[in-house]
Design a protein around this motif. Sequence first.
Motif, mmCIF file in Angstrom:
data_model
loop_
_atom_site.group_PDB
_atom_site.id
_atom_site.type_symbol
_atom_site.label_atom_id
_atom_site.label_comp_id
_atom_site.label_asym_id
_atom_site.label_seq_id
_atom_site.Cartn_x
_atom_site.Cartn_y
_atom_site.Cartn_z
ATOM 1 N N PHE A 153 8.270 -35.329 -79.094
ATOM 2 C CA PHE A 153 9.263 -36.328 -79.483
ATOM 3 C C PHE A 153 10.676 -35.797 -79.251
ATOM 4 C CE2 PHE A 153 12.273 -38.249 -82.351
ATOM 5 C CZ PHE A 153 12.141 -39.582 -81.972
ATOM 6 N N VAL B 193 6.962 -40.603 -86.733
ATOM 7 C CA VAL B 193 6.026 -40.310 -85.656
ATOM 8 C C VAL B 193 4.773 -39.826 -86.369
ATOM 9 C CG1 VAL B 193 5.503 -38.880 -83.651
ATOM 10 C CG2 VAL B 193 7.859 -39.654 -84.053
ATOM 11 N N GLN C 118 10.272 -49.862 -86.059
ATOM 12 C CA GLN C 118 9.424 -49.266 -85.024
ATOM 13 C C GLN C 118 9.013 -47.854 -85.426
ATOM 14 O OE1 GLN C 118 8.419 -50.834 -81.963
ATOM 15 N NE2 GLN C 118 6.989 -49.135 -82.175
ATOM 16 N N SER C 119 7.758 -47.552 -85.255
ATOM 17 C CA SER C 119 7.291 -46.179 -85.454
ATOM 18 C C SER C 119 6.449 -45.798 -84.244
ATOM 19 C CB SER C 119 6.481 -46.048 -86.751
ATOM 20 O OG SER C 119 5.338 -46.868 -86.700
ATOM 21 N N VAL C 120 6.179 -44.518 -84.125
ATOM 22 C CA VAL C 120 5.353 -43.997 -83.041
ATOM 23 C C VAL C 120 4.027 -43.579 -83.668
ATOM 24 C CG1 VAL C 120 5.136 -42.268 -81.236
ATOM 25 C CG2 VAL C 120 7.400 -43.165 -81.835
ATOM 26 N N ALA D 285 2.498 -44.999 -76.985
ATOM 27 C CA ALA D 285 3.329 -44.075 -77.766
ATOM 28 C C ALA D 285 4.666 -43.827 -77.076
ATOM 29 C CB ALA D 285 2.596 -42.757 -77.996
ATOM 30 N N ALA E 19 6.780 -46.915 -77.657
ATOM 31 C CA ALA E 19 7.196 -46.965 -79.064
ATOM 32 C C ALA E 19 8.308 -45.954 -79.337
ATOM 33 C CB ALA E 19 6.004 -46.704 -79.971
ATOM 34 N N SER E 20 8.230 -44.768 -78.720
ATOM 35 C CA SER E 20 9.273 -43.766 -78.953
ATOM 36 C C SER E 20 10.616 -44.253 -78.422
ATOM 37 C CB SER E 20 8.889 -42.421 -78.348
ATOM 38 O OG SER E 20 8.909 -42.456 -76.941
#
Length: 185
Positions: free
Chosen positions: A26, A105, A134-136, A156, A159-160
Amino acid sequence: MAPLKVEVIVGSVREGRIGRAVADWFVERATANPSWNVSVIDLRELSLPQDFSDSPATEVFRQRIGRADAVVAVTSEYNHGYPAALKTAFDSVKHEWRAKPIGFVSYGGISGGVRAVEQLRQVVAELHMVSVRQSVTIHRVRKQFGHEPYGVDSIAIDASEKMIRELHWWGSGLRMQRASDPYPG
């Protein structure tokens, strides 16, 4: 405008954890944004006291969270919940969390840590933080991070990117608001 100061917290301290690899992935994505200054707080290295007493580690943590404009918690899911070390971190400081955005995350098996994040959203709301929508979520984490190069799925990755944009929006806005009118809570 000065770069946004973002602290990424690695929430798992377990032996054999994969959380640091997820956090590093991340951070690599987040540092691609030149308007972000990203650093990592690894709770395994910090060793916050379980009794919430003052300590040099607590003071370092308090200062870093106090200077942060935004926070990202990288969390596993253990027994349908979040790691105890992460909860200790949230409980170790108080005012420094207020009026700051947080993104998550999460990682795990099939669920990807979503149950841990849903519980953490309640915790951070009580700390007067803003949890971005928003989350990962990284499902089947060992398949994606069990070997290098990492084979992170496109869901993922997408989403990031979305979470980084949301954190930037909230982080920039709340930083200006805190500077002009301190948070009343």
